[in-house]
Design a protein around this motif. Sequence first.
Motif, PDB file in Angstrom:
ATOM      1  N   CYS A 121       7.282   3.045   1.217  1.00 44.82           N
ATOM      2  CA  CYS A 121       5.901   3.334   0.852  1.00 44.82           C
ATOM      3  C   CYS A 121       5.597   4.805   1.134  1.00 44.82           C
ATOM      4  O   CYS A 121       4.838   5.448   0.397  1.00 44.82           O
ATOM      5  N   THR A 122       6.187   5.334   2.199  1.00 46.16           N
ATOM      6  CA  THR A 122       6.038   6.744   2.560  1.00 46.16           C
ATOM      7  C   THR A 122       6.976   7.608   1.729  1.00 46.16           C
ATOM      8  O   THR A 122       6.563   8.635   1.161  1.00 46.16           O
ATOM      9  N   ILE A 123       8.249   7.204   1.650  1.00 41.45           N
ATOM     10  CA  ILE A 123       9.245   7.973   0.895  1.00 41.45           C
ATOM     11  C   ILE A 123       8.831   8.091  -0.575  1.00 41.45           C
ATOM     12  O   ILE A 123       8.862   9.182  -1.167  1.00 41.45           O
ATOM     13  N   GLY A 124       8.455   6.957  -1.193  1.00 42.36           N
ATOM     14  CA  GLY A 124       8.071   6.990  -2.599  1.00 42.36           C
ATOM     15  C   GLY A 124       6.831   7.827  -2.846  1.00 42.36           C
ATOM     16  O   GLY A 124       6.744   8.553  -3.849  1.00 42.36           O
ATOM     17  N   SER A 125       5.851   7.756  -1.930  1.00 43.24           N
ATOM     18  CA  SER A 125       4.635   8.552  -2.080  1.00 43.24           C
ATOM     19  C   SER A 125       4.953  10.046  -2.006  1.00 43.24           C
ATOM     20  O   SER A 125       4.422  10.846  -2.794  1.00 43.24           O
TER      21      SER A 125
ATOM     22  N   PRO B  43       0.837  -1.211   0.000  1.00 44.04           N
ATOM     23  CA  PRO B  43       0.000   0.000   0.000  1.00 44.04           C
ATOM     24  C   PRO B  43       0.868   1.256   0.000  1.00 44.04           C
ATOM     25  O   PRO B  43       1.865   1.335   0.732  1.00 44.04           O
ATOM     26  N   ALA B  44       0.509   2.221  -0.842  1.00 49.13           N
ATOM     27  CA  ALA B  44       1.186   3.523  -0.792  1.00 49.13           C
ATOM     28  C   ALA B  44       0.828   4.225   0.522  1.00 49.13           C
ATOM     29  O   ALA B  44      -0.186   3.920   1.152  1.00 49.13           O
TER      30      ALA B  44
ATOM     31  N   ARG C 153      -1.139   2.071  -4.661  1.00 41.10           N
ATOM     32  CA  ARG C 153      -0.167   1.027  -4.357  1.00 41.10           C
ATOM     33  C   ARG C 153       1.240   1.524  -4.671  1.00 41.10           C
ATOM     34  O   ARG C 153       1.434   2.420  -5.495  1.00 41.10           O
ATOM     35  N   MET C 154       2.214   0.943  -3.974  1.00 36.29           N
ATOM     36  CA  MET C 154       3.617   1.249  -4.212  1.00 36.29           C
ATOM     37  C   MET C 154       4.340  -0.070  -4.487  1.00 36.29           C
ATOM     38  O   MET C 154       4.313  -0.985  -3.655  1.00 36.29           O
ATOM     39  N   ARG C 155       4.977  -0.174  -5.632  1.00 33.27           N
ATOM     40  CA  ARG C 155       5.773  -1.357  -5.951  1.00 33.27           C
ATOM     41  C   ARG C 155       7.220  -1.081  -5.555  1.00 33.27           C
ATOM     42  O   ARG C 155       7.814  -0.081  -5.956  1.00 33.27           O
TER      43      ARG C 155
END
Length: 261
Positions: A209-213, A114-115, A244-246
């Motif tokens: 997931c946090t950094i990428g978002s 999950p993002a 979503r975060m891959r």
Amino acid sequence: MSANGSRLFVVDAFTDEPFRGNPAGVVILADKRSDAWMQSVASEMRHSETAFASPAENDWWHLRWFTPTVEVDLCGHATLATAHVLGGHTRFRTRSGDLTCSVSPEGWIEMDFPADPPAPIDMPEPLRAALGDGVTVVAVTRGVSDLLVEVAGPDDVRAARPDLAALASIPVRGVILTAHDPARNRIVSRCFYPAVGVPEDPVTGSAHCTIGSWWAQRLGRDDLVAEQLSPRGGTLRLARRGDRMRLGGRAVTVWHGEISV
């Protein structure tokens, strides 16, 4: 064969070199074990997380993660390590919902998480005290589990020497320091989790997931390369896809054996 029969692995995650990236314990359970037993194994292993996997229905697996002191809701590097042990293409049932892993044509394991878009907040006083005057803060945000602190640049991330006791007093899982490195076209970070028994994590999948978002929104790009600047270091591929975060990474098994108790 031991009486218990549970298999134990140590896997270096988010790296293709032994003794780099983030080491995780992976236990493939042969039978049902108590929460106290799993916590004891994780405390004995002393890795930032140890994962415990057991078969579920229709080729799914149950997956749980423990630090040396507590169970946590989500752990990326130990999920990557478990998928690596199980052959890459894997589906997990967890406290954070269903997670799937697949293998890219280049051999990277890609995890569908999950993002976690963080929201700006005022800087907590313990954070101000913990970071001191040597770090230029651009933004302070809060995700589901962590505080994300954007700082002025990669040098601020590398040079930070936070007061870990002050960080542990903040009511979050941990604190992420992050910056954009335009010269190398990647996102850099360091992650601190003293409140759950991990002073600085070598490479933290769930934090990305946090950094990428955050950086997908800030830079207007859904596909990013990220590097965690711990002494061991590690590299991830990030891809935001809706909510979503891959997370993509490599992994190396360092040793394996059996648990005899």
